[in-house]
Write an enzyme that holds these catalytic residues in place. Structure first.
Site, PDB file in Angstrom:
ATOM      1  N   GLU A  30     -34.041 -72.577  50.349  1.00 42.49           N
ATOM      2  CA  GLU A  30     -34.961 -72.188  49.273  1.00 42.49           C
ATOM      3  C   GLU A  30     -34.360 -72.480  47.895  1.00 42.49           C
ATOM      4  O   GLU A  30     -33.209 -72.124  47.626  1.00 42.49           O
ATOM      5  CB  GLU A  30     -35.284 -70.695  49.406  1.00 42.49           C
ATOM      6  N   HIS A  31     -35.145 -73.143  47.063  1.00 47.32           N
ATOM      7  CA  HIS A  31     -34.746 -73.563  45.705  1.00 47.32           C
ATOM      8  C   HIS A  31     -33.628 -74.608  45.735  1.00 47.32           C
ATOM      9  O   HIS A  31     -33.020 -74.899  44.717  1.00 47.32           O
ATOM     10  CB  HIS A  31     -34.339 -72.366  44.833  1.00 47.32           C
ATOM     11  N   THR A  32     -33.356 -75.157  46.903  1.00 53.41           N
ATOM     12  CA  THR A  32     -32.343 -76.216  47.010  1.00 53.41           C
ATOM     13  C   THR A  32     -32.938 -77.586  46.681  1.00 53.41           C
ATOM     14  O   THR A  32     -32.196 -78.511  46.362  1.00 53.41           O
ATOM     15  CB  THR A  32     -31.751 -76.261  48.433  1.00 53.41           C
ATOM     16  N   ASP A  33     -34.260 -77.716  46.738  1.00 58.39           N
ATOM     17  CA  ASP A  33     -34.846 -79.066  46.579  1.00 58.39           C
ATOM     18  C   ASP A  33     -34.573 -79.643  45.192  1.00 58.39           C
ATOM     19  O   ASP A  33     -34.128 -80.779  45.066  1.00 58.39           O
ATOM     20  CB  ASP A  33     -36.335 -79.118  46.946  1.00 58.39           C
ATOM     21  N   SER A  64     -65.140 -77.915  45.969  1.00 60.38           N
ATOM     22  CA  SER A  64     -64.331 -77.167  46.923  1.00 60.38           C
ATOM     23  C   SER A  64     -65.080 -75.938  47.364  1.00 60.38           C
ATOM     24  O   SER A  64     -65.811 -75.322  46.568  1.00 60.38           O
ATOM     25  CB  SER A  64     -63.006 -76.745  46.277  1.00 60.38           C
ATOM     26  N   SER A 120     -48.078 -73.229  50.157  1.00 61.60           N
ATOM     27  CA  SER A 120     -48.278 -74.546  49.581  1.00 61.60           C
ATOM     28  C   SER A 120     -49.672 -75.123  49.763  1.00 61.60           C
ATOM     29  O   SER A 120     -49.852 -76.270  50.156  1.00 61.60           O
ATOM     30  CB  SER A 120     -47.234 -75.507  50.145  1.00 61.60           C
ATOM     31  N   SER A 121     -50.658 -74.330  49.420  1.00 60.91           N
ATOM     32  CA  SER A 121     -52.022 -74.860  49.397  1.00 60.91           C
ATOM     33  C   SER A 121     -52.140 -75.956  48.353  1.00 60.91           C
ATOM     34  O   SER A 121     -52.954 -76.877  48.490  1.00 60.91           O
ATOM     35  CB  SER A 121     -53.029 -73.744  49.102  1.00 60.91           C
ATOM     36  N   ASP A 166     -42.525 -79.278  48.943  1.00 58.55           N
ATOM     37  CA  ASP A 166     -43.870 -78.995  49.456  1.00 58.55           C
ATOM     38  C   ASP A 166     -44.617 -80.262  49.868  1.00 58.55           C
ATOM     39  O   ASP A 166     -45.213 -80.336  50.945  1.00 58.55           O
ATOM     40  CB  ASP A 166     -44.702 -78.263  48.398  1.00 58.55           C
TER      41      ASP A 166
HETATM   42  P1  ADP Z   1     -49.531 -72.215  46.756  1.00 59.17           P
HETATM   43  O1  ADP Z   1     -49.267 -73.674  46.677  1.00 59.17           O
HETATM   44  O2  ADP Z   1     -48.346 -71.429  47.188  1.00 59.17           O
HETATM   45  O3  ADP Z   1     -50.722 -71.866  47.586  1.00 59.17           O
HETATM   46  P2  ADP Z   1     -50.032 -72.612  43.957  1.00 59.17           P
HETATM   47  O4  ADP Z   1     -50.191 -71.661  42.832  1.00 59.17           O
HETATM   48  O5  ADP Z   1     -48.971 -73.639  43.876  1.00 59.17           O
HETATM   49  O6  ADP Z   1     -49.850 -71.710  45.279  1.00 59.17           O
HETATM   50  O7  ADP Z   1     -51.386 -73.380  44.199  1.00 59.17           O
HETATM   51  C1  ADP Z   1     -52.613 -72.678  44.315  1.00 59.17           C
HETATM   52  C2  ADP Z   1     -53.662 -73.360  43.479  1.00 59.17           C
HETATM   53  O8  ADP Z   1     -53.999 -74.640  44.051  1.00 59.17           O
HETATM   54  C3  ADP Z   1     -54.968 -72.609  43.440  1.00 59.17           C
HETATM   55  O9  ADP Z   1     -54.953 -71.635  42.424  1.00 59.17           O
HETATM   56  C4  ADP Z   1     -55.965 -73.722  43.140  1.00 59.17           C
HETATM   57  O10 ADP Z   1     -55.950 -74.057  41.753  1.00 59.17           O
HETATM   58  C5  ADP Z   1     -55.380 -74.900  43.894  1.00 59.17           C
HETATM   59  N1  ADP Z   1     -55.965 -75.038  45.233  1.00 59.17           N
HETATM   60  C6  ADP Z   1     -55.309 -75.032  46.403  1.00 59.17           C
HETATM   61  N2  ADP Z   1     -56.143 -75.192  47.451  1.00 59.17           N
HETATM   62  C7  ADP Z   1     -57.376 -75.312  46.930  1.00 59.17           C
HETATM   63  C8  ADP Z   1     -58.694 -75.503  47.479  1.00 59.17           C
HETATM   64  N3  ADP Z   1     -58.887 -75.591  48.787  1.00 59.17           N
HETATM   65  N4  ADP Z   1     -59.734 -75.584  46.624  1.00 59.17           N
HETATM   66  C9  ADP Z   1     -59.536 -75.484  45.294  1.00 59.17           C
HETATM   67  N5  ADP Z   1     -58.346 -75.312  44.723  1.00 59.17           N
HETATM   68  C10 ADP Z   1     -57.276 -75.215  45.509  1.00 59.17           C
HETATM   69 MG    MG Z   2     -47.910 -74.629  45.362  1.00 53.84          MG
END
Ligand code: ADP
Ligand code: MG
Length: 376
Positions: A30-33, A64, A120-121, A166
């Protein structure tokens, strides 16, 4: 509504195809990247799907299932598209900056990756769109170059100073494997990670803790590491080995900086040890490294919160082999290595501990190592 249905509803026609990219959990590292070090993520079965079809050159529209309105844009510069669609406009921008002719596209997004939980959405969104645009445009972009393009979208367009972890995980992970990544050379090794064969499971526990000060604290950690490397006269903290750690610490005056350095150097070593154990088939034995990683994040890097600390302690008390926070910190998720048949027991124990502490209830589920980005 799934991505295909969202596409048909928004654009009144079928998409040309569906592309998916997963969220990830980082097993360790973690945080190594951003210190040019080592990480070991695996892809989640949960993924983001982009339904994509052609549009006239220079025109992009994205919707979305998580947003009310579609957003349309042409070729833009950072700052011109804001909010969630910036991740998509950023991918278009980054491809263009790298000399690629990006095909116009209509894009509908749906995601099973929880947003903003450290799974990491954001990279899943970038990687699904990137993969789709590459395929749609027939762009000649080998897979090992793709994570940097997606990272640039996040760093320079969205403005989040994250490392390469990520996007590498979302794009390069393979089913049944953890991805051992050298964040300096971008070399990878696929490490077999078949927990079911050992009767084991990884339980992901979303702390559901509110994310606070994440960007500022992340930037501060990053700066501290870079300053320490400069004082120590190395390109990055990755260049300090475990054997050199004590000598390096003696050369730093600042107590906080010393702790930050100790986390990074010991964490890199823990990643290497974890890889060796997994290669030797000693999966349970990685547990103590996971737990040591958590202690290091809690005490030295100071990126945990009570919710994740309690989840780790409770999982260990009821028999987990090891547990740690995963992701950038200040909330997010914990992973616990457990016997596969203990998931309910561990989940119930963590729920009870949260109830007693008065925290928002956690969400927990077991995961296996899923596939990286690709066309469905
Ligand atoms: P994490 O990557 O840990 O989930 P982040 O803050 O880096 O958290 O990213 C989340 C952001 O990415 C959301 O607030 C949004 O802006 C965007 N995001 C991710 N997935 C979607 C999605 N399916 N539809 C719309 N925006 C998204
Ligand atoms: Mg993210």
């Amino acid at each position: 509504m799934n991505a295909r249905d969202a596409f048909v509803k928004e654009f009144g026609t079928e998409p040309a195809g569906l592309w998916a990219a997963p969220g990830r959990v980082n097993l360790i590292g973690e945080h190594t990247d951003y210190n040019d070090g080592f990480v070991l993520p695996f892809a989640l079965p949960q993924r983001t799907v982009a339904a994509v079809g052609p549009a006239p050159a220079g025109e992009w529209t994205v919707c979305s299932t998580f947003a009310d309105e579609a957003v349309s844009f042409g070729l833009t510069q950072p700052g011109e598209v804001t909010g969630w669609a910036a991740y998509v406009a950023g991918v278009v921008w980054s491809l263009h900056e790298n000399g690629f002719e990006v095909p116009g596209a209509r894009i509908a997004i749906d995601s099973e990756v929880p947003l903003g939980s450290g799974l990491s959405s954001s990279a899943a969104l970038e990687s699904s769109v990137l993969t789709a645009l590459i395929d749609l445009g027939g762009l000649d972009l080998p897979v090992e170059r793709r994570p940097v393009i997606a990272q640039r979208a996040e760093n320079d367009y969205v403005g989040a100073p994250t490392g390469i972890l990520d996007q590498s995980a979302s794009i390069r992970c393979r089913e049944g494997h953890a991805l051992f990544l050298d964040c300096r050379s971008y070399e990878v090794e696929q490490i077999p990670f078949d927990l079911a064969a050992e009767g084991l499971a990884i339980l992901v526990i979303n702390s559901n803790a509110p994310h606070q000060h994440v960007d500022g604290e992340y930037g501060a950690r990053r700066k501290s590491c870079e300053q320490a490397a400069a004082i120590l006269g190395v390109p990055a903290l990755r260049d300090i080995t475990g054997a050199e750690l004590e000598g390096a610490l003696a050369r730093l005056d600042d107590e906080v900086m010393r702790r930050r350095v100790r986390h990074i150097v010991t964490e890199d070593d823990r990643v290497l040890e974890t890889v060796q154990l997994l290669k030797a088939g000693q999966v349970r034995e990685i547990g103590s490294l996971l737990t040591a990683s958590h202690a290091s994040m809690r005490d030295d890097f100071e990126i945990t919160v009570p919710q994740v600390d309690i989840a780790v302690e409770t999982a260990l008390e009821v028999g987990a082999y090891g547990a740690r926070m995963t992701g950038g910190g200040f909330g997010g998720c914990v992973l616990a290595l457990i016997d596969a048949d203990k998931a309910d027991v561990v989940t119930a124990a963590v729920e009870q501990a949260y109830a007693e502490a008065g925290f928002t209830p956690p969400t927990a589920w077991t995961v296996t190592a899923g596939a990286g980005a690709g066309k469905l």
